[in-house]
Design a protein around this motif. Structure first.
Motif, PDB file in Angstrom:
ATOM      1  N   THR A  72       0.860  -1.181   0.000  1.00 15.88           N
ATOM      2  CA  THR A  72       0.000   0.000   0.000  1.00 15.88           C
ATOM      3  C   THR A  72       0.900   1.237   0.000  1.00 15.88           C
ATOM      4  OG1 THR A  72      -0.117  -0.015   2.409  1.00 15.88           O
ATOM      5  CG2 THR A  72      -1.854  -1.194   1.250  1.00 15.88           C
ATOM      6  N   ASN A  73       0.379   2.354  -0.462  1.00 18.78           N
ATOM      7  CA  ASN A  73       1.175   3.574  -0.616  1.00 18.78           C
ATOM      8  C   ASN A  73       1.914   3.981   0.636  1.00 18.78           C
ATOM      9  OD1 ASN A  73       0.693   3.935  -3.245  1.00 18.78           O
ATOM     10  ND2 ASN A  73      -0.993   5.373  -2.989  1.00 18.78           N
ATOM     11  N   GLU A  76       5.570   3.069   1.058  1.00 25.67           N
ATOM     12  CA  GLU A  76       6.632   3.540   0.143  1.00 25.67           C
ATOM     13  C   GLU A  76       7.616   4.471   0.837  1.00 25.67           C
ATOM     14  OE1 GLU A  76       4.539   5.185  -3.154  1.00 25.67           O
ATOM     15  OE2 GLU A  76       4.009   3.210  -3.924  1.00 25.67           O
TER      16      GLU A  76
END
Ligand code: TRP
Length: 76
Positions: A72-73, A76
């Motif tokens: 999921t973002n 990152e």
């Protein structure tokens, strides 16, 4: 899926406390039907079923499906 009760498996591993795995209903009425909270390191192995056609993941997690692995973002 039409003549079976189960579909693809997927795996979700939480990378932080409080990741939510939310199941959405199959059919014309799309709504949340289950929310599972995972803490860091916890893993959920689940399937798409006659009741569940979509899944929403909230929080930092690794998701593995037959289509590949993604973060999921927030990871990152
Ligand atoms: N009772 C649900 C079902 O059979 C359990 C479930 C399966 C589920 N896959 C899920 C819940 C994915 C949340 C997310 O469909």
């Amino acid at each position: 899926m039409s003549n079976t009760k189960s579909g693809d498996f997927f795996v979700i591993k939480a990378l932080q406390d409080g990741v939510n795995v939310i199941g959405l209903t199959r059919g014309s009425d799309t709504r949340f039907h289950h929310s599972e909270k995972l803490d860091k390191g916890e893993v959920m192995i689940a399937q798409f079923t006659e009741h569940t056609s979509a899944v929403k993941v909230r929080g930092k997690a690794v998701i593995q499906t037959s289509h590949g692995e993604l973060y999921t973002n927030e990871a990152e």
